[in-house]
Motif scaffolding. Structure first.
Motif, PDB file in Angstrom:
ATOM      1  N   ALA A   7      -8.047  -0.168  -8.157  1.00  0.00           N
ATOM      2  CA  ALA A   7      -7.038   1.022  -7.608  1.00  0.00           C
ATOM      3  C   ALA A   7      -7.395   1.490  -6.139  1.00  0.00           C
ATOM      4  N   ARG A   8      -8.842   1.358  -6.069  1.00  0.00           N
ATOM      5  CA  ARG A   8      -9.456   1.856  -4.455  1.00  0.00           C
ATOM      6  C   ARG A   8      -9.081   0.752  -3.546  1.00  0.00           C
ATOM      7  N   LEU A   9      -9.219  -0.336  -4.125  1.00  0.00           N
ATOM      8  CA  LEU A   9      -8.965  -1.576  -3.298  1.00  0.00           C
ATOM      9  C   LEU A   9      -7.443  -1.756  -2.702  1.00  0.00           C
ATOM     10  N   PHE A  10      -6.597  -1.730  -3.707  1.00  0.00           N
ATOM     11  CA  PHE A  10      -5.246  -1.657  -3.371  1.00  0.00           C
ATOM     12  C   PHE A  10      -4.389  -0.189  -3.903  1.00  0.00           C
ATOM     13  N   PRO A  11      -4.565   0.773  -3.024  1.00  0.00           N
ATOM     14  CA  PRO A  11      -4.276   2.219  -3.344  1.00  0.00           C
ATOM     15  C   PRO A  11      -2.903   2.029  -3.382  1.00  0.00           C
ATOM     16  N   SER A  12      -2.162   1.467  -2.506  1.00  0.00           N
ATOM     17  CA  SER A  12      -0.631   1.506  -2.356  1.00  0.00           C
ATOM     18  C   SER A  12       0.201   1.040  -3.817  1.00  0.00           C
ATOM     19  N   SER A  13      -0.684  -0.216  -3.992  1.00  0.00           N
ATOM     20  CA  SER A  13       0.126  -0.822  -5.397  1.00  0.00           C
ATOM     21  C   SER A  13      -1.020  -1.406  -6.301  1.00  0.00           C
ATOM     22  N   GLU A  64     -12.562   3.916 -23.047  1.00  0.00           N
ATOM     23  CA  GLU A  64     -13.677   3.757 -23.872  1.00  0.00           C
ATOM     24  C   GLU A  64     -14.331   2.061 -23.876  1.00  0.00           C
ATOM     25  N   ASN A  65     -13.550   1.364 -22.936  1.00  0.00           N
ATOM     26  CA  ASN A  65     -14.006  -0.102 -22.539  1.00  0.00           C
ATOM     27  C   ASN A  65     -14.648  -0.022 -21.222  1.00  0.00           C
ATOM     28  N   GLU A  66     -15.818  -0.066 -20.923  1.00  0.00           N
ATOM     29  CA  GLU A  66     -16.708   0.311 -19.809  1.00  0.00           C
ATOM     30  C   GLU A  66     -16.075  -0.336 -18.609  1.00  0.00           C
ATOM     31  N   PHE A  67     -16.401  -1.708 -18.887  1.00  0.00           N
ATOM     32  CA  PHE A  67     -16.277  -3.087 -17.904  1.00  0.00           C
ATOM     33  C   PHE A  67     -14.950  -2.962 -17.358  1.00  0.00           C
ATOM     34  N   ALA A  68     -13.998  -3.039 -18.307  1.00  0.00           N
ATOM     35  CA  ALA A  68     -12.545  -2.939 -18.059  1.00  0.00           C
ATOM     36  C   ALA A  68     -12.009  -1.879 -17.228  1.00  0.00           C
ATOM     37  N   HIS A  69     -12.788  -0.456 -17.279  1.00  0.00           N
ATOM     38  CA  HIS A  69     -12.418   0.777 -16.665  1.00  0.00           C
ATOM     39  C   HIS A  69     -12.811   0.549 -15.397  1.00  0.00           C
ATOM     40  N   VAL A  70     -14.021   0.177 -15.210  1.00  0.00           N
ATOM     41  CA  VAL A  70     -14.723   0.009 -13.812  1.00  0.00           C
ATOM     42  C   VAL A  70     -13.787  -0.993 -12.902  1.00  0.00           C
ATOM     43  N   VAL A  71     -13.484  -2.227 -13.358  1.00  0.00           N
ATOM     44  CA  VAL A  71     -12.686  -2.989 -12.767  1.00  0.00           C
ATOM     45  C   VAL A  71     -11.559  -2.498 -12.479  1.00  0.00           C
ATOM     46  N   PRO A  74     -18.671  -9.854 -15.385  1.00  0.00           N
ATOM     47  CA  PRO A  74     -17.375  -9.225 -15.790  1.00  0.00           C
ATOM     48  C   PRO A  74     -16.651  -9.043 -14.596  1.00  0.00           C
ATOM     49  N   ALA A  75     -16.725  -9.084 -13.305  1.00  0.00           N
ATOM     50  CA  ALA A  75     -15.834  -9.113 -12.246  1.00  0.00           C
ATOM     51  C   ALA A  75     -14.940 -10.336 -12.292  1.00  0.00           C
ATOM     52  N   ILE A  76     -15.861 -11.474 -12.457  1.00  0.00           N
ATOM     53  CA  ILE A  76     -15.174 -12.723 -12.563  1.00  0.00           C
ATOM     54  C   ILE A  76     -14.324 -12.916 -13.758  1.00  0.00           C
ATOM     55  N   ALA A  77     -14.955 -12.475 -14.875  1.00  0.00           N
ATOM     56  CA  ALA A  77     -14.207 -12.672 -16.237  1.00  0.00           C
ATOM     57  C   ALA A  77     -12.698 -11.880 -16.212  1.00  0.00           C
ATOM     58  N   TYR A  78     -12.935 -10.654 -15.614  1.00  0.00           N
ATOM     59  CA  TYR A  78     -11.477  -9.900 -15.545  1.00  0.00           C
ATOM     60  C   TYR A  78     -10.590 -10.350 -14.582  1.00  0.00           C
ATOM     61  N   CYS A  79     -11.084 -10.824 -13.313  1.00  0.00           N
ATOM     62  CA  CYS A  79     -10.330 -10.864 -12.241  1.00  0.00           C
ATOM     63  C   CYS A  79      -9.855 -12.229 -12.107  1.00  0.00           C
ATOM     64  N   GLN A  80     -10.608 -13.261 -12.813  1.00  0.00           N
ATOM     65  CA  GLN A  80     -10.167 -14.462 -12.952  1.00  0.00           C
ATOM     66  C   GLN A  80      -9.833 -15.207 -14.099  1.00  0.00           C
ATOM     67  N   ALA A 112     -11.421  -9.163  -4.375  1.00  0.00           N
ATOM     68  CA  ALA A 112     -11.425  -8.271  -5.323  1.00  0.00           C
ATOM     69  C   ALA A 112     -12.626  -8.408  -6.247  1.00  0.00           C
ATOM     70  N   ILE A 113     -12.931  -9.669  -6.415  1.00  0.00           N
ATOM     71  CA  ILE A 113     -14.104  -9.891  -7.216  1.00  0.00           C
ATOM     72  C   ILE A 113     -15.508  -9.339  -6.526  1.00  0.00           C
ATOM     73  N   ASP A 114     -15.527  -9.368  -5.307  1.00  0.00           N
ATOM     74  CA  ASP A 114     -16.743  -8.577  -4.619  1.00  0.00           C
ATOM     75  C   ASP A 114     -16.755  -7.152  -4.847  1.00  0.00           C
ATOM     76  N   VAL A 115     -15.479  -6.763  -4.707  1.00  0.00           N
ATOM     77  CA  VAL A 115     -15.433  -5.068  -4.891  1.00  0.00           C
ATOM     78  C   VAL A 115     -15.865  -4.588  -6.297  1.00  0.00           C
ATOM     79  N   CYS A 116     -15.339  -5.556  -7.264  1.00  0.00           N
ATOM     80  CA  CYS A 116     -15.431  -5.208  -8.795  1.00  0.00           C
ATOM     81  C   CYS A 116     -16.919  -5.580  -9.022  1.00  0.00           C
ATOM     82  N   THR A 117     -17.627  -6.473  -8.330  1.00  0.00           N
ATOM     83  CA  THR A 117     -18.991  -6.636  -8.591  1.00  0.00           C
ATOM     84  C   THR A 117     -19.837  -5.370  -7.996  1.00  0.00           C
TER      85      THR A 117
END
Length: 272
Positions: free
Chosen positions: A163-169, A151-158, A217-223, A242-247
């Motif tokens: 999860a796609r960037l670090f599929p094993s963990s 229900e919180n779209e930016f957090a969910h997208v990040v 949003p990428a910077i806000a959540y990741c940093q 991670a910031i680039d991928v989330c952006t």
């Protein structure tokens, strides 16, 4: 849901980034709402726990008369340092304190307020018992928690992008802690275990999260959150990646900017 050891670590540059990016992105709308709810109680003395960098404190200082004493506390001194540096509309007592062991007398406050902090408490019934202890008879405990991450779209997208960037963990901080304590039955049970006997009032409030670009949003959540600790543990250069991928993921869903996403929270009001 329990927290991991680094979920409560708001240190280094996190407080400044949190206040600069995350506060206007998701916290400000709910801070105004919460301060209004507190002011409607006409309290003489208010305790804020888990005050963070002071977004609610500043709104309380505007909404409450000068005669109302405001005591703002947080476990993390670096967050309080940022809050004090920004300041408030009028004098506030800033104090480092653990919500699990509040350094105040029984019945000292008319209202205890907490914005998006209870999710971080390692023993929620214990923290609720402390809030109840310091409340005067007939006092009010009011707090809010984020709804589920979907229900919180930016957090969910990040979170999905990481999860796609670090599929094993995959880093799961956002889903695990900020968005991991939203089930009404669980919250009600913890309040009862904390000694509250009245029926809590629940209200689900949706709002909008807006930013000038998808990168914010990428910077806000990741940093600007302890998610950074999880990302950096995966390698020296992983934070920038991670910031680039989330952006890119945010831009893919909402456009490059300005971006506008849904946020949703539950506001809980409890009479002592």
């Amino acid at each position: 849901m329990g927290t991991h050891s680094n979920d409560n670590v708001f240190a280094g540059s996190i407080p400044d980034l949190y206040d600069t990016y995350l506060v206007p992105l998701i916290f400000e709308p709910y801070a105004v709402d919460l301060a209004s709810r507190v002011a409607s109680r006409r309290p003489r003395k208010v305790l804020e726990v888990a005050a963070g960098t002071g977004v609610v404190t500043r709104e309380l200082a505007k909404a409450l008369p000068n005669s109302t004493v405001i005591v703002a506390t947080d476990l993390n001194q670096p967050m309080l340092d940022r809050a004090q540096a920004v300041g408030a509309f009028r004098p506030v007592e800033w104090r480092q304190a653990d919500a699990m062991q509040l350094p105040f007398a029984d019945g000292e406050f008319d209202v205890v307020v907490c914005q998006f902090g209870v999710m971080f408490f390692p023993d929620k019934p214990g923290a609720f018992a402390e809030a109840r202890r310091v409340l005067a008879s007939g006092g009010t405990f009011v707090f809010d928690v984020w709804d589920r991450i979907e229900e919180n779209e930016f957090a969910h997208v990040v979170t999905s992008a990481l999860a796609r960037l670090f599929p094993s963990s995959p880093p799961t901080f956002l889903a695990r802690t900020p968005h991991g304590y939203h089930e009404r039955q669980v919250i009600e049970q913890d309040l009862r275990l904390g000694g509250f006997r009245a029926e809590p009032a629940f209200q689900t409030v949706a709002s909008r999260s807006r930013a000038a670009s998808a990168r914010i949003p990428a910077i806000a959540y990741c940093q600007g959150t302890p998610l950074r600790n999880e990302i950096e543990a995966r390698g020296r250069n992983e934070l920038s990646r991670a910031i680039d991928v989330c952006t890119a993921a945010t831009a893919g869903k909402f456009g490059p900017g300005p971006v506008d996403g849904k946020i949703q929270a539950h506001i809980v009001t409890m009479e002592a």
